[in-house]
Write a protein that holds these residues in place. Structure first.
Motif, short mmCIF file in Angstrom:
data_model
loop_
_atom_site.label_atom_id
_atom_site.label_comp_id
_atom_site.label_asym_id
_atom_site.label_seq_id
_atom_site.Cartn_x
_atom_site.Cartn_y
_atom_site.Cartn_z
N PHE A 246 0.83 -1.21 0.00
CA PHE A 246 0.00 0.00 0.00
C PHE A 246 0.87 1.26 0.00
O PHE A 246 0.71 2.14 -0.85
CB PHE A 246 -0.92 -0.03 1.22
N TRP A 247 1.81 1.33 0.93
CA TRP A 247 2.61 2.54 1.06
C TRP A 247 3.69 2.64 -0.01
O TRP A 247 4.03 3.75 -0.45
CB TRP A 247 3.21 2.63 2.46
N THR A 248 4.21 1.51 -0.47
CA THR A 248 5.16 1.55 -1.59
C THR A 248 4.47 2.08 -2.83
O THR A 248 5.04 2.89 -3.58
CB THR A 248 5.75 0.15 -1.87
N SER A 249 3.23 1.64 -3.05
CA SER A 249 2.46 2.13 -4.20
C SER A 249 2.26 3.63 -4.11
O SER A 249 2.44 4.36 -5.10
CB SER A 249 1.10 1.42 -4.26
N ILE A 250 1.88 4.11 -2.93
CA ILE A 250 1.66 5.55 -2.75
C ILE A 250 2.97 6.32 -2.98
O ILE A 250 2.97 7.39 -3.62
CB ILE A 250 1.10 5.83 -1.35
N MET A 251 4.07 5.79 -2.46
CA MET A 251 5.36 6.48 -2.63
C MET A 251 5.76 6.54 -4.10
O MET A 251 6.27 7.56 -4.58
CB MET A 251 6.44 5.78 -1.80
#
Length: 311
Positions: free
Chosen positions: A107-112
């Motif tokens: 989730f957070w890798t995608s957002i980054m």
């Protein structure tokens, strides 16, 4: 194993009511209801392409995570003498790798990858680390489970996002269909009901994406070209209103579809003879999850068009 257990026992020794609440909040932040709400908001209301890439990455990681779990069949630390695991109701299935950790990382890798802003990198790294630690603090995973949750989450998020970008740019839908075939073959050998459910989610996304991209093609672009500054003017109020209506209508209608399909799956055996309930359950759950996600990806955008909520 002794070193891993010592780590878990140390984290248990520093527990306090305050830390219990903090780590419970972090672990809940990556569970299905939160992920569904945030992904739906992104896809339906904020940025369609970002939402598609995020969904493909997260769902792909779900399938990979479940497949590895069912293949390795590692036992959780729950029940180890002296270790008091917390919130075990959500710690289902096998242990390796950590699903919460891999989901948070995805989730957070995608957002980054999508945002590419320094403050997002800081927040994302912090959330990835803390969610992983929360699984150790709660005593429901071994450290190696969390470590590989981080590794797999980063690796497969990059792979899935790059793959989606290539397919979306050149409209090579056959690549996604081929991917489904590969995962289906894996599912045949793994023979896991939970894997089939996640494979159903991926199936619904792939078919929904293709249908939406070719025949519906709803848009969030116009709203994205004009930032919402919450000043008092009619145009801005109208954009906020559309976002609110989209999200509420989308979530409510998705909930209705989910409940109708769940009820249908429950009622069918009452009116029709089911000789093998185990096979029936696997097939029905695959179809049900596929249809729910298909509706979220293609059906809800079509509803927006019908209701004139499209940009």
């Amino acid at each position: 194993m002794d070193l891993q257990l010592r780590i878990l026992m140390f984290l248990q020794s520093i527990r306090s009511p305050f830390l219990n609440i903090v780590f419970l909040i972090f672990t809940i932040s990556t569970e299905a209801p939160v992920i569904v709400l945030v992904s739906a908001l992104m896809y339906w209301c904020i940025n369609k392409k970002y939402g598609q890439r995020m969904l493909f990455s997260i769902i792909g990681n779900f399938v990979i995570n479940t497949g590895v779990k069912e293949f390795v069949k590692a036992i959780r630390p729950i029940g180890i003498p002296g270790l008091e695991s917390m919130r075990v109701s959500t710690a289902t299935g096998y242990s390796f790798p950590s699903g919460h950790t891999q989901t948070a990382t995805s989730f957070w890798t995608s957002i980054m990858i999508l945002a590419r802003k320094s403050w997002v990198y800081v927040l994302g790294i912090l959330m990835i680390v803390v969610v992983g630690v929360s699984r150790l603090y709660l005593g429901v995973h071994w450290p190696i489970d969390v470590a590989f949750g981080w590794i797999f989450g980063i690796l497969f998020s990059v792979v899935f996002i790059r793959l989606f970008d290539y397919v979306d740019k050149y409209k090579n839908y056959w690549i996604l269909v081929l991917l489904l075939i590969v995962f289906a073959i894996v599912g045949y050998f793994i023979n896991s009901e939970s894997y089939i459910e996640y494979f159903g989610i991926l199936t619904g996304f792939v078919i929904g994406y293709i249908v939406e991209d070719k025949f519906i093609n709803f848009s969030t672009d116009k709203r994205n070209r004009q930032a919402i500054n919450f000043s008092r003017n009619s145009k801005n109020e109208n954009r906020v209103s559309i976002i609110f209506k989209r999200f509420i209508i989308g979530i409510i209608s998705l909930g209705v579809v989910y409940m109708l399909l769940k009820s249908a799956a429950y009622l069918i055996p009452k009116y029709f003879e089911v000789k093998n309930f185990e096979i029936y359950s696997v097939i029905v759950n695959y179809i049900r999850y596929s249809l729910v996600v298909f509706y979220a990806v293609a059906g809800v955008p079509l509803l927006f068009k019908v209701l004139n909520l499209d940009d």
